[in-house]
Design a protein around this motif. Sequence first.
Motif, PDB file in Angstrom:
ATOM      1  N   ALA A  43      63.037  34.195  66.716  1.00 25.63           N
ATOM      2  CA  ALA A  43      61.886  34.157  65.561  1.00 25.63           C
ATOM      3  C   ALA A  43      62.048  32.801  64.525  1.00 25.63           C
ATOM      4  O   ALA A  43      61.135  32.113  64.115  1.00 25.63           O
ATOM      5  N   GLU A  44      63.243  32.192  64.498  1.00 21.78           N
ATOM      6  CA  GLU A  44      63.861  31.025  63.804  1.00 21.78           C
ATOM      7  C   GLU A  44      62.901  29.869  64.560  1.00 21.78           C
ATOM      8  O   GLU A  44      62.324  28.923  63.980  1.00 21.78           O
ATOM      9  N   GLU A  45      62.935  29.723  65.815  1.00 22.36           N
ATOM     10  CA  GLU A  45      61.997  29.002  66.777  1.00 22.36           C
ATOM     11  C   GLU A  45      60.226  29.105  66.391  1.00 22.36           C
ATOM     12  O   GLU A  45      59.787  28.056  66.306  1.00 22.36           O
ATOM     13  N   LEU A  46      59.944  30.126  66.212  1.00 23.11           N
ATOM     14  CA  LEU A  46      58.578  30.399  65.841  1.00 23.11           C
ATOM     15  C   LEU A  46      58.241  30.027  64.476  1.00 23.11           C
ATOM     16  O   LEU A  46      57.289  29.220  64.235  1.00 23.11           O
ATOM     17  N   ILE A  47      59.123  30.219  63.441  1.00 25.23           N
ATOM     18  CA  ILE A  47      58.934  29.512  62.125  1.00 25.23           C
ATOM     19  C   ILE A  47      58.779  28.007  62.232  1.00 25.23           C
ATOM     20  O   ILE A  47      58.125  27.317  61.488  1.00 25.23           O
ATOM     21  N   GLU A  48      59.963  27.551  62.907  1.00 25.05           N
ATOM     22  CA  GLU A  48      60.030  26.041  62.976  1.00 25.05           C
ATOM     23  C   GLU A  48      58.779  25.522  63.685  1.00 25.05           C
ATOM     24  O   GLU A  48      58.315  24.230  63.315  1.00 25.05           O
ATOM     25  N   GLN A  49      58.044  25.980  64.843  1.00 23.18           N
ATOM     26  CA  GLN A  49      56.718  25.730  65.174  1.00 23.18           C
ATOM     27  C   GLN A  49      55.430  25.968  64.377  1.00 23.18           C
ATOM     28  O   GLN A  49      54.451  25.483  64.970  1.00 23.18           O
ATOM     29  N   GLY A  50      55.791  26.488  63.270  1.00 23.28           N
ATOM     30  CA  GLY A  50      54.660  26.537  62.479  1.00 23.28           C
ATOM     31  C   GLY A  50      53.599  27.604  63.077  1.00 23.28           C
ATOM     32  O   GLY A  50      52.762  27.695  62.595  1.00 23.28           O
ATOM     33  N   ARG A  51      54.233  28.807  63.641  1.00 19.12           N
ATOM     34  CA  ARG A  51      53.634  29.840  64.228  1.00 19.12           C
ATOM     35  C   ARG A  51      53.480  30.971  63.337  1.00 19.12           C
ATOM     36  O   ARG A  51      52.955  32.041  63.447  1.00 19.12           O
ATOM     37  N   VAL A  52      54.242  31.001  62.240  1.00 18.55           N
ATOM     38  CA  VAL A  52      54.420  32.260  61.172  1.00 18.55           C
ATOM     39  C   VAL A  52      53.912  31.756  59.728  1.00 18.55           C
ATOM     40  O   VAL A  52      54.196  30.969  59.462  1.00 18.55           O
ATOM     41  N   GLU A  53      53.093  32.889  59.347  1.00 19.28           N
ATOM     42  CA  GLU A  53      52.544  32.759  57.886  1.00 19.28           C
ATOM     43  C   GLU A  53      52.901  33.998  57.170  1.00 19.28           C
ATOM     44  O   GLU A  53      52.882  34.910  57.620  1.00 19.28           O
TER      45      GLU A  53
END
Length: 355
Positions: A132-142
Amino acid sequence: MNRSARRDGTPDRGRGNPARSASDKRATDKRATDKRATGKKDAPGAGRSGGAPKKPHRGQANTAAVATNKRGKPKQAKPQRQQVEANPTISNAKPARHQYVQSAGPVKLAAGEGMRLQKVLAQAGVASRRAAEELIEQGRVEVDGHIVVEQGLRVDPENAVVRVDGVRVVVKKDLVHIALNKPRGWQSTMSDDLGRPCIGDIVSERVSAGQRLFHVGRLDADTEGLILLTNDGDLAHRLMHPSFEVPKTYLATVNGVVERGLGKTLKAGVELEDGPAKVDAFTLLDVNGKQSLVKVVLHEGRKHIVRRLLEAVGHPVKRLVRTDIGPVALGDGRPGTLRVIGPGEVGALYKAVGL
């Protein structure tokens, strides 16, 4: 005779006073130079001694004072343009219709309030905390319509709208989404006064444990297959409302051999007793003797709509199974079994109804 004297006896100032004559000449030359530079003409009477304009005779019209057109009517003076002083810091351009406005982003909760975003995603079954941290870092979470790239953001799971790759994630712990394979002969109710078997009997343990569940739509007693149970009121309302046009897929075993042109007829529309109805898609899957297996897709929710449509075109239904509601499929479960809908399917349902 004195050459500097005029005939009437007055002295000739131009010739009698060389200094004054030279001064007038320089003034005349200066006016001529100014006229060439500015393009302006001398005012009436300028250049003569005394500087007063010559008055017109008593019978002569004053054409300089009032200008007239061909019909003799006075012309209206054109308004002069206001000279705007140039100022590089002021722009008279109109603003764009859609301007980018930098938003403050999602509401940040103080330490100890809410829950960290990566933990919310992990509990929702999206990914592990590290993933989940990687998803946030990649800008895929809003969150609430704003892309989040910082780690450790605390959100309110009860009110925040969280999406991953544009698909909404269910973050509320108390929301339940269940797919039920309704058996044939069972009622689509949570209880039945006549004691007939109903879907409420299948989820009685969950209801007694405190879960408030209700069914999304209905299936008649002779129809089996997929029916949704949830406590998500917004989602259930939109799934049942015809304006959102969520497609529903049925497998129907009908009497007779279906002709090839039947699908075209059903797509064009068939007149029923309560108005015209039509299907979104129709496919002939199999023919076995005097029976045919067809797949029907439509988004209408009128009572017995599939059965009435097929009977109207000469093919009464012998067995009817609903296999899909939007992106959610029935699965391989036996009649009377439940399965919890996964996060991906729930997110696809939200997307289908615009939540």
